[in-house]
Motif scaffolding. Structure first.
Motif, PDB file in Angstrom:
ATOM      1  N   THR A 115      94.117  76.684 -12.629  1.00  0.00           N
ATOM      2  CA  THR A 115      93.392  76.799 -11.361  1.00  0.00           C
ATOM      3  C   THR A 115      94.355  76.954 -10.191  1.00  0.00           C
ATOM      4  O   THR A 115      94.107  77.731  -9.263  1.00  0.00           O
ATOM      5  N   PHE A 116      95.467  76.236 -10.234  1.00  0.00           N
ATOM      6  CA  PHE A 116      96.425  76.238  -9.121  1.00  0.00           C
ATOM      7  C   PHE A 116      97.688  77.038  -9.413  1.00  0.00           C
ATOM      8  O   PHE A 116      98.537  77.176  -8.527  1.00  0.00           O
ATOM      9  N   ALA A 117      97.832  77.553 -10.618  1.00  0.00           N
ATOM     10  CA  ALA A 117      99.088  78.209 -11.006  1.00  0.00           C
ATOM     11  C   ALA A 117      99.411  79.386 -10.081  1.00  0.00           C
ATOM     12  O   ALA A 117      98.603  80.306  -9.920  1.00  0.00           O
ATOM     13  N   GLY A 118     100.566  79.350  -9.471  1.00  0.00           N
ATOM     14  CA  GLY A 118     101.011  80.440  -8.613  1.00  0.00           C
ATOM     15  C   GLY A 118     100.281  80.563  -7.294  1.00  0.00           C
ATOM     16  O   GLY A 118     100.436  81.578  -6.597  1.00  0.00           O
ATOM     17  N   ALA A 119      99.490  79.552  -6.932  1.00  0.00           N
ATOM     18  CA  ALA A 119      98.722  79.631  -5.691  1.00  0.00           C
ATOM     19  C   ALA A 119      99.635  79.650  -4.472  1.00  0.00           C
ATOM     20  O   ALA A 119     100.744  79.101  -4.490  1.00  0.00           O
ATOM     21  N   GLN A 120      99.153  80.276  -3.412  1.00  0.00           N
ATOM     22  CA  GLN A 120      99.904  80.360  -2.165  1.00  0.00           C
ATOM     23  C   GLN A 120      99.961  79.006  -1.464  1.00  0.00           C
ATOM     24  O   GLN A 120      99.350  78.019  -1.906  1.00  0.00           O
ATOM     25  N   GLU A 121     100.676  78.972  -0.357  1.00  0.00           N
ATOM     26  CA  GLU A 121     100.910  77.701   0.330  1.00  0.00           C
ATOM     27  C   GLU A 121      99.612  77.062   0.819  1.00  0.00           C
ATOM     28  O   GLU A 121      99.430  75.844   0.730  1.00  0.00           O
ATOM     29  N   THR A 122      98.701  77.866   1.340  1.00  0.00           N
ATOM     30  CA  THR A 122      97.419  77.355   1.827  1.00  0.00           C
ATOM     31  C   THR A 122      96.378  77.560   0.738  1.00  0.00           C
ATOM     32  O   THR A 122      96.194  78.675   0.248  1.00  0.00           O
ATOM     33  N   ARG A 123      95.675  76.465   0.379  1.00  0.00           N
ATOM     34  CA  ARG A 123      94.803  76.488  -0.785  1.00  0.00           C
ATOM     35  C   ARG A 123      93.409  75.967  -0.452  1.00  0.00           C
ATOM     36  O   ARG A 123      93.264  74.867   0.094  1.00  0.00           O
ATOM     37  N   ILE A 124      92.403  76.765  -0.815  1.00  0.00           N
ATOM     38  CA  ILE A 124      91.004  76.365  -0.696  1.00  0.00           C
ATOM     39  C   ILE A 124      90.484  76.146  -2.113  1.00  0.00           C
ATOM     40  O   ILE A 124      90.507  77.061  -2.940  1.00  0.00           O
ATOM     41  N   LEU A 125      90.031  74.935  -2.400  1.00  0.00           N
ATOM     42  CA  LEU A 125      89.540  74.579  -3.724  1.00  0.00           C
ATOM     43  C   LEU A 125      88.018  74.596  -3.730  1.00  0.00           C
ATOM     44  O   LEU A 125      87.378  73.987  -2.870  1.00  0.00           O
ATOM     45  N   MET A 126      87.437  75.277  -4.713  1.00  0.00           N
ATOM     46  CA  MET A 126      85.990  75.270  -4.932  1.00  0.00           C
ATOM     47  C   MET A 126      85.694  74.486  -6.204  1.00  0.00           C
ATOM     48  O   MET A 126      86.194  74.815  -7.280  1.00  0.00           O
ATOM     49  N   ILE A 127      84.886  73.433  -6.085  1.00  0.00           N
ATOM     50  CA  ILE A 127      84.447  72.638  -7.221  1.00  0.00           C
ATOM     51  C   ILE A 127      82.960  72.374  -7.060  1.00  0.00           C
ATOM     52  O   ILE A 127      82.492  72.123  -5.945  1.00  0.00           O
ATOM     53  N   HIS A 128      82.212  72.442  -8.147  1.00  0.00           N
ATOM     54  CA  HIS A 128      80.779  72.230  -8.004  1.00  0.00           C
ATOM     55  C   HIS A 128      80.464  70.799  -7.585  1.00  0.00           C
ATOM     56  O   HIS A 128      79.648  70.560  -6.694  1.00  0.00           O
ATOM     57  N   SER A 129      81.109  69.839  -8.218  1.00  0.00           N
ATOM     58  CA  SER A 129      80.818  68.425  -7.984  1.00  0.00           C
ATOM     59  C   SER A 129      82.022  67.723  -7.373  1.00  0.00           C
ATOM     60  O   SER A 129      83.172  68.046  -7.704  1.00  0.00           O
ATOM     61  N   PRO A 130      81.793  66.724  -6.517  1.00  0.00           N
ATOM     62  CA  PRO A 130      82.921  65.935  -6.018  1.00  0.00           C
ATOM     63  C   PRO A 130      83.756  65.311  -7.123  1.00  0.00           C
ATOM     64  O   PRO A 130      84.935  65.036  -6.933  1.00  0.00           O
ATOM     65  N   ASP A 131      83.162  65.096  -8.304  1.00  0.00           N
ATOM     66  CA  ASP A 131      83.902  64.513  -9.415  1.00  0.00           C
ATOM     67  C   ASP A 131      85.089  65.377  -9.830  1.00  0.00           C
ATOM     68  O   ASP A 131      86.005  64.891 -10.509  1.00  0.00           O
ATOM     69  N   GLY A 132      85.080  66.645  -9.448  1.00  0.00           N
ATOM     70  CA  GLY A 132      86.217  67.503  -9.736  1.00  0.00           C
ATOM     71  C   GLY A 132      87.520  66.982  -9.164  1.00  0.00           C
ATOM     72  O   GLY A 132      88.604  67.304  -9.673  1.00  0.00           O
ATOM     73  N   LEU A 133      87.432  66.150  -8.119  1.00  0.00           N
ATOM     74  CA  LEU A 133      88.649  65.563  -7.545  1.00  0.00           C
ATOM     75  C   LEU A 133      89.424  64.756  -8.580  1.00  0.00           C
ATOM     76  O   LEU A 133      90.656  64.650  -8.508  1.00  0.00           O
ATOM     77  N   LEU A 134      88.723  64.173  -9.540  1.00  0.00           N
ATOM     78  CA  LEU A 134      89.374  63.345 -10.550  1.00  0.00           C
ATOM     79  C   LEU A 134      90.276  64.164 -11.469  1.00  0.00           C
ATOM     80  O   LEU A 134      91.110  63.596 -12.181  1.00  0.00           O
ATOM     81  N   LEU A 135      90.104  65.473 -11.459  1.00  0.00           N
ATOM     82  CA  LEU A 135      90.786  66.334 -12.420  1.00  0.00           C
ATOM     83  C   LEU A 135      91.850  67.222 -11.779  1.00  0.00           C
ATOM     84  O   LEU A 135      92.456  68.034 -12.469  1.00  0.00           O
TER      85      LEU A 135
END
Length: 264
Positions: free
Chosen positions: A162-182
């Motif tokens: 999901t984050f591999a090679g991402a640029q310096e500024t990152r917008i994360l899309m997750i369906h559920s807040p529980d995604g923060l745990l991962l």
């Protein structure tokens, strides 16, 4: 609720809540450059099907057209029930204009049904689904990566790609807040989630009566949160109705978030 007749009656009686726009400004850390502010529209939890009146979607797409976002992000749960219910969203999503594109993650309701059909409907409307991968936004936002991770419990989330090679500024899309745990040690500047509906039925003032199961769904039920050692997370109440065609004290919303460079 067969055929959605009860949902239509509920909508006409004002029991789907009042759709509105919720606005947030999120400032990047010092030293991060943007040529101009990035205007993001985020909509989630449509639940097209027998519990949500289609007229609500017409209002939503009119709002998106009025707001003229740079990019349109969609947080999943496009349907309740059969995957073909996504067709109720097809024309409206196709009409949405966003110069930097339209992107989505899938929700648990989508993955409980034929998610391949839902993806086909979205693709035909110009919406690209991100599953454990990221992409760089177009000019002038080449320093911004959009990172989409699969649903934490129904999907197969994997933070590394999901984050591999991402640029310096990152917008994360997750369906559920529980995604923060991962997310592990991976950093983001802005995370966007839905799933909770803000309780869908809440006490006056917005305190939810019932929230979906999940270790973070009550703590992060609705609103704006500063995530420790990370960025800002916005949790939307979403658009449609799940299980019952009623919203009380938990109005549906389109989230407009403006990403800003740090003030000099």
């Amino acid at each position: 609720m067969r055929g959605g007749h009860l949902a239509r009656i509920s909508y006409r009686c004002g029991l789907h809540g009042r759709l509105g726009v919720t606005r947030h400004d999120v400032m990047l850390p010092a030293g991060r450059a943007l040529q101009r502010p990035l205007r993001i529209a985020f909509a989630s939890d449509f639940h097209a099907g027998p519990t949500t009146a289609p007229a609500l979607f017409d209002l939503l797409f009119d709002l998106i057209a009025h707001e003229q976002p740079d990019v349109l992000l969609l947080g999943g749960d496009f349907v309740s029930g059969h995957a073909r219910n996504a067709e109720a969203l097809a024309d409206g999503l196709a009409r949405c204009k966003a110069p930097l594109g339209k992107f989505a993650v899938m929700g648990n309701h989508d993955l409980w049904t034929d998610d391949r059909l839902i993806r086909q409907v979205l693709a035909a409307a110009g919406v690209e689904v991100l599953v454990n991968r990221n992409l760089v936004l177009g000019a002038p936002f080449e320093s911004v990566s959009l990172c989409g991770m699969d649903d934490p419990w129904t999907g197969r989330p994997d933070a590394a790609p999901t984050f591999a090679g991402a640029q310096e500024t990152r917008i994360l899309m997750i369906h559920s807040p529980d995604g923060l745990l991962l997310t592990g040690s991976h950093r983001f500047d802005l995370a966007l989630a839905g799933h909770t509906h803000g309780g869908q039925v809440a006490l006056p003032g917005g305190r939810p009566i019932i929230v979906p199961s999940g270790p973070l769904c009550r703590e992060f039920c609705y609103g704006r949160f500063d995530v420790k050692d990370n960025g800002v997370m916005l949790v939307s109440r979403g658009i449609g109705c799940s299980t019952i065609p009623v919203r009380l004290n938990a109005n549906p919303e389109l989230v407009i978030c403006t990403l800003l460079p740090c003030a000099a």
